[in-house]
Design an enzyme around this catalytic site. Structure first.
Site, PDB file in Angstrom:
ATOM      1  N   LYS A   1       0.459  -1.238   0.093  1.00 60.86           N
ATOM      2  CA  LYS A   1      -0.125  -0.152  -0.195  1.00 60.86           C
ATOM      3  C   LYS A   1       0.951   1.149  -0.131  1.00 60.86           C
ATOM      4  O   LYS A   1       0.720   2.022   0.444  1.00 60.86           O
ATOM      5  CB  LYS A   1      -1.121  -0.187   1.231  1.00 60.86           C
ATOM      6  CG  LYS A   1      -2.175  -1.120   1.398  1.00 60.86           C
ATOM      7  CD  LYS A   1      -2.489  -2.127   0.382  1.00 60.86           C
ATOM      8  CE  LYS A   1      -2.518  -0.966  -1.107  1.00 60.86           C
ATOM      9  NZ  LYS A   1      -3.271  -1.802  -1.813  1.00 60.86           N
TER      10      LYS A   1
ATOM     11  N   THR B   1       2.908   1.012  -5.223  1.00 51.81           N
ATOM     12  CA  THR B   1       3.682  -0.990  -5.916  1.00 51.81           C
ATOM     13  C   THR B   1       3.107  -0.405  -7.549  1.00 51.81           C
ATOM     14  O   THR B   1       3.752  -0.651  -8.440  1.00 51.81           O
ATOM     15  CB  THR B   1       3.421  -1.621  -5.299  1.00 51.81           C
ATOM     16  OG1 THR B   1       3.112  -1.969  -4.055  1.00 51.81           O
ATOM     17  CG2 THR B   1       3.604  -3.019  -5.940  1.00 51.81           C
TER      18      THR B   1
ATOM     19  N   HIS C   1       7.092  -8.264  -1.849  1.00 54.23           N
ATOM     20  CA  HIS C   1       7.000  -6.575  -0.880  1.00 54.23           C
ATOM     21  C   HIS C   1       7.708  -8.130   0.145  1.00 54.23           C
ATOM     22  O   HIS C   1       7.777  -6.832   1.566  1.00 54.23           O
ATOM     23  CB  HIS C   1       5.600  -7.480   0.066  1.00 54.23           C
ATOM     24  CG  HIS C   1       4.019  -6.783  -1.063  1.00 54.23           C
ATOM     25  ND1 HIS C   1       4.444  -4.782  -1.632  1.00 54.23           N
ATOM     26  CD2 HIS C   1       2.959  -7.095  -1.451  1.00 54.23           C
ATOM     27  CE1 HIS C   1       4.061  -4.733  -2.267  1.00 54.23           C
ATOM     28  NE2 HIS C   1       2.440  -5.745  -1.417  1.00 54.23           N
TER      29      HIS C   1
ATOM     30  N   ARG D   1       5.789   5.047   1.518  1.00 55.21           N
ATOM     31  CA  ARG D   1       4.733   6.164   1.547  1.00 55.21           C
ATOM     32  C   ARG D   1       5.253   6.550   3.385  1.00 55.21           C
ATOM     33  O   ARG D   1       5.397   5.945   4.542  1.00 55.21           O
ATOM     34  CB  ARG D   1       3.675   5.463   1.202  1.00 55.21           C
ATOM     35  CG  ARG D   1       2.899   6.508   1.245  1.00 55.21           C
ATOM     36  CD  ARG D   1       0.910   5.798   0.833  1.00 55.21           C
ATOM     37  NE  ARG D   1       0.025   6.519   0.729  1.00 55.21           N
ATOM     38  CZ  ARG D   1      -0.757   6.357  -0.202  1.00 55.21           C
ATOM     39  NH1 ARG D   1      -0.957   4.776  -0.730  1.00 55.21           N
ATOM     40  NH2 ARG D   1      -1.636   7.931  -0.237  1.00 55.21           N
TER      41      ARG D   1
ATOM     42  N   SER E   1      -4.123   3.379   3.756  1.00 55.04           N
ATOM     43  CA  SER E   1      -4.871   2.470   2.384  1.00 55.04           C
ATOM     44  C   SER E   1      -4.823   1.126   2.665  1.00 55.04           C
ATOM     45  O   SER E   1      -5.459   0.660   2.241  1.00 55.04           O
ATOM     46  CB  SER E   1      -3.253   3.145   1.474  1.00 55.04           C
ATOM     47  OG  SER E   1      -3.147   2.585   0.385  1.00 55.04           O
TER      48      SER E   1
ATOM     49  N   LYS F   1      -7.964   6.788  -3.444  1.00 61.50           N
ATOM     50  CA  LYS F   1      -7.712   8.223  -3.576  1.00 61.50           C
ATOM     51  C   LYS F   1      -6.802   8.705  -4.047  1.00 61.50           C
ATOM     52  O   LYS F   1      -6.437   9.827  -5.144  1.00 61.50           O
ATOM     53  CB  LYS F   1      -8.043   8.568  -1.939  1.00 61.50           C
ATOM     54  CG  LYS F   1      -9.800   8.996  -1.738  1.00 61.50           C
ATOM     55  CD  LYS F   1      -9.016   9.932  -0.307  1.00 61.50           C
ATOM     56  CE  LYS F   1     -10.239  10.203   0.068  1.00 61.50           C
ATOM     57  NZ  LYS F   1     -10.028  11.484   1.329  1.00 61.50           N
ATOM     58  N   GLY F   2      -5.960   7.840  -3.699  1.00 57.38           N
ATOM     59  CA  GLY F   2      -4.159   8.583  -4.362  1.00 57.38           C
ATOM     60  C   GLY F   2      -3.798   9.893  -3.836  1.00 57.38           C
ATOM     61  O   GLY F   2      -3.433  11.024  -4.704  1.00 57.38           O
TER      62      GLY F   2
HETATM   63  P1  PAP Z   1      -0.257  -2.689  -3.421  1.00 57.74           P
HETATM   64  O1  PAP Z   1       0.060  -3.456  -2.289  1.00 57.74           O
HETATM   65  O2  PAP Z   1      -1.948  -3.621  -2.868  1.00 57.74           O
HETATM   66  O3  PAP Z   1      -0.131  -3.169  -4.758  1.00 57.74           O
HETATM   67  P2  PAP Z   1      -0.457   0.457  -3.405  1.00 57.74           P
HETATM   68  O4  PAP Z   1      -1.122  -0.125  -5.304  1.00 57.74           O
HETATM   69  O5  PAP Z   1       1.107  -0.280  -3.005  1.00 57.74           O
HETATM   70  O6  PAP Z   1      -0.770  -1.578  -3.302  1.00 57.74           O
HETATM   71  O7  PAP Z   1      -0.531   1.255  -3.297  1.00 57.74           O
HETATM   72  C1  PAP Z   1      -2.185   1.675  -3.438  1.00 57.74           C
HETATM   73  C2  PAP Z   1      -2.542   2.540  -2.945  1.00 57.74           C
HETATM   74  O8  PAP Z   1      -1.433   3.549  -3.930  1.00 57.74           O
HETATM   75  C3  PAP Z   1      -3.646   3.521  -3.258  1.00 57.74           C
HETATM   76  O9  PAP Z   1      -3.313   4.614  -2.372  1.00 57.74           O
HETATM   77  P3  PAP Z   1      -4.952   5.176  -1.506  1.00 57.74           P
HETATM   78  O10 PAP Z   1      -5.896   3.870  -0.801  1.00 57.74           O
HETATM   79  O11 PAP Z   1      -4.206   6.775  -0.466  1.00 57.74           O
HETATM   80  O12 PAP Z   1      -5.821   6.023  -2.314  1.00 57.74           O
HETATM   81  C4  PAP Z   1      -4.169   3.979  -4.141  1.00 57.74           C
HETATM   82  O13 PAP Z   1      -5.468   4.782  -4.568  1.00 57.74           O
HETATM   83  C5  PAP Z   1      -2.494   4.052  -5.172  1.00 57.74           C
HETATM   84  N1  PAP Z   1      -2.277   4.620  -6.586  1.00 57.74           N
HETATM   85  C6  PAP Z   1      -2.653   3.867  -7.200  1.00 57.74           C
HETATM   86  N2  PAP Z   1      -2.040   3.998  -8.582  1.00 57.74           N
HETATM   87  C7  PAP Z   1      -2.226   4.979  -8.837  1.00 57.74           C
HETATM   88  C8  PAP Z   1      -1.610   6.136  -9.489  1.00 57.74           C
HETATM   89  N3  PAP Z   1      -1.098   6.067 -10.656  1.00 57.74           N
HETATM   90  N4  PAP Z   1      -1.036   7.656  -9.019  1.00 57.74           N
HETATM   91  C9  PAP Z   1      -0.857   7.570  -7.420  1.00 57.74           C
HETATM   92  N5  PAP Z   1      -1.441   7.011  -6.784  1.00 57.74           N
HETATM   93  C10 PAP Z   1      -1.918   5.413  -6.771  1.00 57.74           C
END
Ligand code: PAP
Length: 329
Positions: free
Chosen positions: A74, A77, A138, A161, A169, A291-292
């Site tokens: 989170k 990735t 991971h 992060r 997240s 949300k990102g």
């Molecule tokens: P994972 O470990 O399950 O692969 P990962 O992709 O590391 O998850 O983290 C997800 C976070 O990245 C989410 O954050 P949030 O919950 O705070 O919103 C997701 O929204 C965010 N995220 C995914 N894609 C993007 C992107 N293209 N730009 C910015 N943030 C992103």
């Protein structure tokens, strides 16, 4: 590098029943949702990946040019997978191409997750990939075999992060599986007992490797990617030995890659609105795009909780030279 088919893997594949002699001796702990963690080489490994980790350590054969994306869960990735894939594949797939794979595939289907592939016994899929391979993990740095961690011909790109945002997240993500209260997650996180935790050791391991071998380990922070995505794309390309040429710069490729991989573009694609991916368990594609934003912790943590968490993080990373930049603290 190539695209892993979206259909890779089946639901509920049982991990190989190997390594019982090792696994049965490891300390265990419970994390949220009553999931069992095994403590191995300083890290907490979720039960369905412990044998995969051991298998990776024993069986993975690195190739010259391999690129491993690493992160705690989170922390960005999905975004890093998209950016790295688009950067490395730009000769075959220019970022503005109508048939770009990222327009029809979730980034997790473009870059294989080695932890799950080895856990499901599907690691042969990695052998089938042409070089240079792009993969992600991971695993903690201390858990990487020396053939990867010390390999001058393999590069590692790490992203972490601001920990409060990571936790928020994670909390939203785990609701896809089974509800857990934020305070339950918070308490296990304070003890470091989240999957692939303690997150501070995860971060410090790669931080230290990037300081001692900056040519092999690139260290990124989500907040930096948010602040200057185009600059990060340029840095990434340089690090991977694929700097943008003057012609590519003139054509605006770094900006096109950043745009293609932006939350705004990826979240709006059907490929990321519908469907699932994953080898051990399947997660909805849309669950990777929430949300990102930076600083969302403020909507979930009281000031007291935030101070308690910050104090733990501060204490753990003290003296490392590392800091987290969140505009709200
Ligand atoms: P994972 O470990 O399950 O692969 P990962 O992709 O590391 O998850 O983290 C997800 C976070 O990245 C989410 O954050 P949030 O919950 O705070 O919103 C997701 O929204 C965010 N995220 C995914 N894609 C993007 C992107 N293209 N730009 C910015 N943030 C992103």
């Amino acid at each position: 590098m190539d695209v892993v088919g979206a259909a890779a893997g089946d639901d509920h594949i049982a991990p190989p029943e190997e390594y019982e002699d090792i696994v049965s001796t490891l300390p265990t702990a419970m994390t949220f949702q009553a999931k069992l963690l095994y403590q191995y080489q300083g890290g907490w490994v979720i039960y369905h990946r412990i044998r995969g980790l051991l298998s990776f350590q024993q069986r993975f054969t690195p190739r010259s040019g391999d690129v491993l994306l690493a992160s705690p869960p989170k922390c960005g990735t999905t975004w890093l997978k998209a950016l790295s894939f688009a950067t490395m594949a730009r000769a075959a797939y220019p970022p503005n191409a109508a048939e770009h794979p990222l327009l029809r595939l979730n980034p997790h289907d473009c870059v294989p997750f080695v932890d799950d592939l080895f856990s499901a016994g599907h690691h042969d899929q990695l052998e089938a990939l042409p070089s240079p391979r792009l993969m992600n993990t991971h695993m903690q740095h201390a858990q990487l075999p020396p053939s990867v961690a010390d390999n001058p011909d393999c590069k590692i790109v790490y992203v972490c992060r601001e920990p409060k945002d990571m936790l928020v997240s994670m909390w939203h993500f785990v609701q896809n599986v089974r509800p857990v209260t934020f305070s339950d997650l918070f308490e296990v996180a304070c003890e470091g007992k989240t999957p692939d935790g303690p997150f501070w050791d995860h971060i410090l391991g790669y931080w230290s490797a990037s300081r001692s071998s900056p040519e092999r380990v690139m260290f990124l922070q989500y907040e930096e990617m948010m602040r200057d995505p185009v600059g990060v794309v340029r840095e990434l390309a340089r690090f991977l030995g694929l700097p943008f040429s003057a012609a590519e710069e003139a054509a605006g490729l770094p900006a096109s890659i950043a745009k293609l991989c932006s939350m705004e573009v990826l979240k709006g694609l059907d490929a990321n609105k519908i469907g699932t991916s994953g080898v051990l368990a399947k997660y909805p594609h849309k669950s990777y795009f929430r949300k990102g934003v930076v600083g969302d912790w403020i909507n979930h943590m009281t000031p007291e909780t935030a101070v308690r968490f910050d104090a733990i993080v501060h204490d753990k990373i003290r003296g490392s030279g590392l800091s987290f930049r969140s505009p709200l603290v």
